[in-house]
Design a protein around this motif. Structure first.
Motif, short mmCIF file in Angstrom:
data_model
loop_
_atom_site.label_atom_id
_atom_site.label_comp_id
_atom_site.label_asym_id
_atom_site.label_seq_id
_atom_site.Cartn_x
_atom_site.Cartn_y
_atom_site.Cartn_z
N UNK A 73 0.76 -1.11 0.03
CA UNK A 73 0.11 -0.14 -0.15
C UNK A 73 0.83 1.07 -0.14
N UNK A 74 2.03 1.25 0.64
CA UNK A 74 3.06 2.48 0.38
C UNK A 74 3.21 2.88 -0.87
N UNK A 75 2.99 2.03 -2.20
CA UNK A 75 3.28 2.19 -3.41
C UNK A 75 2.21 2.58 -4.28
N UNK A 76 0.98 2.67 -3.50
CA UNK A 76 -0.28 2.86 -4.28
C UNK A 76 -0.63 4.13 -4.32
N UNK B 49 10.81 4.72 -4.28
CA UNK B 49 11.21 5.67 -3.33
C UNK B 49 9.86 6.50 -2.87
N UNK B 50 9.62 6.87 -1.69
CA UNK B 50 8.47 7.72 -1.47
C UNK B 50 8.50 8.33 -0.34
N UNK B 51 7.61 9.56 -0.35
CA UNK B 51 7.76 10.25 1.30
C UNK B 51 6.29 10.58 1.32
N UNK B 52 6.11 10.31 2.90
CA UNK B 52 4.79 10.82 3.22
C UNK B 52 4.87 12.03 4.33
N UNK B 53 4.17 13.00 3.82
CA UNK B 53 4.36 14.61 4.37
C UNK B 53 3.58 14.65 5.68
N UNK B 54 4.00 15.58 6.46
CA UNK B 54 3.47 15.94 7.73
C UNK B 54 1.97 15.90 7.51
N UNK B 55 1.18 15.52 8.66
CA UNK B 55 -0.11 15.28 8.77
C UNK B 55 -0.83 16.35 9.96
N UNK C 12 1.29 18.43 14.72
CA UNK C 12 1.34 17.86 13.55
C UNK C 12 2.12 16.58 13.70
N UNK C 13 1.64 15.66 12.80
CA UNK C 13 2.37 14.25 12.97
C UNK C 13 3.24 14.30 11.67
N UNK C 14 4.64 13.83 12.11
CA UNK C 14 5.68 13.94 11.18
C UNK C 14 5.62 13.14 9.98
N UNK C 15 6.22 13.33 9.04
CA UNK C 15 6.56 12.80 7.93
C UNK C 15 7.63 11.74 7.97
N UNK C 16 7.70 11.00 6.81
CA UNK C 16 8.76 9.67 6.79
C UNK C 16 9.18 9.45 5.40
N UNK C 17 10.25 9.09 5.02
CA UNK C 17 10.47 8.45 3.74
C UNK C 17 10.88 7.25 3.61
N UNK C 18 10.69 6.34 2.55
CA UNK C 18 11.10 5.05 2.51
C UNK C 18 11.39 4.67 1.28
#
Length: 863
Positions: free
Chosen positions: A203-206, A759-765, A771-777
């Motif tokens: 799901x990280x890649x969808x 490669x992906x990045x989930x931004x701050x929420x 604020x919930x921080x973002x993360x890369x993978x």
């Protein structure tokens, strides 16, 4: 000339409008040449699936062949497969030729499984021509239609062509991403790097989805979504989406559907939409055994999936297990104002995670008659997740060190679930059917922890235990009827009832350094008995026009009754009814482009994690407690999107808006009794507005190299009421932008080798209080097919340069909190896939299923 067709799901009818594109134009020329050479001009049109439906958007379409040929009531069906039985020949061209005039009078295109069907054929003698690029033509010279009789050709084998058109090379590759009228489809079976992982890794890649470090999924910036497994709900998902995803091996997933604008047929739950995870199913006859295994530094998996099909009966039996080990390190810095004192908490914790997850299934389907079928399945899931954390906590009161404590916590998050389905389908004619579906689902969930409290000398002082048991049960009964009206309209109607019951019992026990545990007077035992019954009905109407507009409108009414009580007595929660409209409009533009406008109204009922009143104090400085008095959210959604193909590039661009009233938000405040502690609960106190855009695309750089990715940009505004420093309610708000994205590339190498990078990045929420921080993978995978495609071996790695980290903040007039979660989610894994068995392709039996879409996800989950 090199011709590359990236996605054969493009409609034939739309292909005719794309002659300016060289690779499509070449396909048309070759198809026309083949037919002309033997039988004269080919039949025109033909974008349906043989049953009067448009394949790409699953809507009724106008007839593909407009001729003066007489019509009858007979039908021709069959399956087109590769002669080596390595797969179906997707979208093969089928033409019906009048034997007397030698002219085509009808035709269609095979679907993704190689199936084709032509109906309303008059009595007479015909020829049938089957063609596809790269294969020799197949001709049936003597097709004799008798009145009222159908012809089933069964499995038709096409042999690869021994000679190609000079200078022309054509490759067929299903796109990683496909778009349909109401959903986006991600073909996960093409994902190399996720092998050996779980559903969260997929799901990280969808596109449009984001997954945080704990496995919580959000769609367009909200976790308020519904997750289905094979179109059906499960109580494991109702308890925790993050935990449910860990129980589904990535190797088992065939595709993921993201439905942003569900029609009236779906339950009204999920503010942002629905995620439907479709697992690989048997489409073979005979016996087969598939072995999926992976061995990694962080996680390993083993799966066996067997099937047997003979005649009218098919049986499947499967089991998948996954074990993993991971380390984490967290820090917590928070300042609270309590009793006119400023209390500063500085905390660190080392964590070791061990998990063992499994999912096992037994199913059968039986064809009672040509128009009646019965299907049943039993799915059993188990989760054993253990986390050990060693806390070191320093408390400063008015900037002076007050105390240092050490706490070792062993948490157990264990569950077992069972889902039982029984479905009956009665087909009257193509597209007209009636179905009855039933489901029983139960999840027994245990969230316990044991804590040892140590002094400065690291000597055991006392012990604490929290026992938290939950049972979540559902029974669902539904019936649906669908019928076409002429050739361009569809009518659907249905009724559904869901009966839910949640029972939760919890208690705290306390003991000294030795001796037996006894009830903890400071934390009394409690319970929650929660019964929820939902009755609903819907109508839906679809209309397609000659100028390529499709309208799908519908409405759904749901009436909900709730009975709840805790240790103090009954909890007053009034019954409520909701009328939920939905409108989907699509317009097919020239150049293979589609414009869509959608509106829908959604309901989000609280889930088990929001309701459970257990006082979870595994970390006494950061406590979570549920609220059984929560009411549902009501959300309005609107979306405008444009999709198009430009040469070898597929693009989708959308803008959307969403407003949620009575929003269920996380509210944090300082504890009244524990120094330096923050207590978080859930309240219906807010309004949430989100506006944003999604842009993603898929491009074939060469016939063997593809690149896809996307960007998500959203603006969030939240307001709600919280308790201020004086103990009174005060209105606060928060807003901000969220930016995220992903990119993936795949390269097909010679001799069966393939490579994939992601490669992906989930931004701050944005949250109401912070604020919930973002993360890369990132990940990289390499695969080698075994001879005759009897399996594959591979090597994959993820986050191999230091793992992942996420920083989150909470702020109010009474406290400030900064938490950092470092997950060393680094893994290198070997994968192995083997296919054993004597099999041939047959029709996959049509089944219906229960789709409960109505429980709000979210809440805390452990990794």
């Amino acid at each position: 000339m090199i011709c590359f067709v990236p996605d054969f799901t493009v409609e034939h009818k739309k292909i005719k409008n794309m002659k300016k594109l060289s690779y499509i134009f070449a396909l048309i020329l070759m198809s026309s040449a083949i037919v002309n050479a033997q039988f004269g001009p080919p039949p025109g049109g033909g974008g349906g699936d043989g049953n009067g439906r448009n394949r790409q958007n699953n809507q009724p379409s106008t007839p593909s062949f407009e001729s003066n040929a007489p019509k009858g009531n007979s039908k021709i069906t069959g399956y087109v497969v590769d002669s080596a039985l390595t797969g179906a020949v997707e979208f093969a061209n089928i033409s019906l030729i009048n034997k007397t005039t030698n002219k085509p009078i009808d035709g269609t295109i095979a679907d993704e499984k190689g199936k084709f069907s032509m109906s309303k054929i008059a009595v007479g003698e015909y020829k049938l021509l089957i063609t596809f690029i790269g294969y020799d033509n197949k001709v049936f010279d003597n097709i004799k239609i008798e009145k009222g009789k159908d012809i089933e050709l069964g499995v038709i084998k096409l042999s690869p062509s021994s000679k190609m058109l000079e200078g022309v090379t054509v490759s067929g590759e299903k796109s990683m991403i496909e778009e349909k009228v109401d959903r986006l489809v991600y073909n996960a079976e093409k994902d190399l790097s996720s092998r050996g992982g779980d559903a969260a890794d997929v799901l990280k890649k969808v596109p449009m989805l984001s997954v945080d470090l704990d496995g919580n999924v959000s769609l367009r910036g909200t976790t308020n979504i519904k997750v289905l497994i094979n179109n059906k709900p499960s109580t494991i998902v109702a308890s925790s989406i993050a935990d449910a995803l860990k129980m589904i091996p990535a190797d088992l997933i065939q595709k993921v559907e993201v439905i942003t604008s569900p029609s009236a047929k779906y339950d009204a739950e999920g503010a942002a939409g629905i995620i439907n995870i479709l697992t690989k199913k048997s489409t073979i006859e005979g016996f087969s055994l598939n072995i999926d295994s992976g061995l990694g530094l962080r996680g390993s998996n083993l799966g066996l999936n067997g099937s047997y099909r003979s005649g009218k009966l098919g049986v499947t039996l499967g089991g998948f297990g996954r074990a993993f080990y991971n380390k984490a390190f967290t820090t917590l810095d928070q300042s609270t104002l309590q009793n006119n004192n400023t209390v500063l908490t500085k905390q660190t914790a080392d964590a070791q995670d061990n998990g063992l997850f499994g999912r096992y299934n037994l199913g059968f389907d039986y064809e009672i008659s040509k128009k009646q079928s019965l299907a049943a399945s039993i799915n059993f899931g188990t989760r054993n997740f253990n986390r050990g954390q060693d806390y070191t906590t320093n408390l400063f009161v008015n900037e002076k060190l007050s105390s240092t404590s050490f706490r070792n916590v062993d948490s157990k998050d264990n569950s077992n679930s069972i889902d039982v389905n029984l479905d009956y389908v009665r087909t009257f004619k193509p597209q007209q059917e009636w179905s009855i579906s039933t489901m029983y689902s139960q999840n027994n969930l245990t969230n316990n922890f044991d804590a040892d409290l140590l002094n400065n000398a690291k000597t055991l002082v006392s012990r604490q235990r929290n026992l938290n048991g939950n049972v979540n049960k559902e029974f669902t009964l539904q019936t649906d009827y669908v019928t076409p009206i002429k050739t361009n309209q569809m009518f659907e109607v249905g009724l559904k009832s869901i009966f839910r019951k949640v029972d939760s019992d919890y208690q705290y026990l306390f003991a000294g350094s030795t001796g037996a545990f006894a009830s903890d007077a400071k934390n009394p035992a409690g319970l929650l008995n929660y019964t929820q019954n939902i009755s609903s009905g819907y109508v839906s109407y679809t209309y397609s026009t000659k100028n390529k507009y499709t309208f799908k409108v519908g409405t759904r009414y749901e009436y909900t009754t709730i009975e709840a009580n805790d240790q103090k007595g009954n909890i007053a929660i009034p019954s409520y009814g909701n009328l939920v409209p939905s409108v989907n409009i699509s317009k097919s533009l020239g150049g293979n482009s589609t414009l869509k406008l959608a509106y829908n109204n959604r309901i989000s009922r609280p889930g088990l994690q929001q309701l459970n009143p257990n006082f979870n104090a595994a970390n006494p400085q950061n406590i979570t407690i549920g609220n059984p008095s929560l009411k549902p959210e009501i959300t309005n959604n609107v979306e405008l999107s444009l999709s198009t193909n430009i040469n070898k590039t597929y693009l989708n661009m959308s803008i959307f808006g969403r407003q949620t009233n009575n929003s269920i938000l996380r509210i944090s405040s300082p504890s009244d009794t524990l120094a330096g502690a923050i207590v978080t609960t859930f309240q219906n106190v807010g309004k949430q507005q989100t506006f944003g855009t999604n842009i993603f695309g898929n491009v074939f750089l060469t016939s063997k190299w593809s690149l896809n990715g996307g960007i998500d940009l959203m603006y969030n505004y939240l307001d709600g009421q919280v308790v201020d420093a004086t103990g009174k309610y005060a209105t606060i708000n928060n807003s901000g932008w969220t930016l995220g994205g992903r990119i993936m590339t795949q390269v097909q190498l010679p001799n069966g080798w393939g490579i994939q990078g992601f490669g992906g990045y989930r931004g701050n929420q944005v949250q109401l209080q912070g604020m919930q921080g973002g993360a890369g993978m990132y990940s990289l995978g390499l695969k080698k097919d075994l001879p005759n495609k009897k399996g594959s071996i591979g090597l994959a790695g993820e986050n191999f340069f230091g793992g992942m980290s996420m920083t989150s903040t909470l702020n109010s007039a009474q406290f400030n909190q900064v938490s950092v979660n470092n997950i060393y989610n680094q893994n290198i894994k070997l994968t192995l896939n083997l296919k054993i068995g004597n099999m041939k392709f047959v029709e996959q039996k049509k089944t219906k299923g229960v789709k409960n879409d109505d429980v709000k996800g979210g809440g805390e989950a452990t990794n």
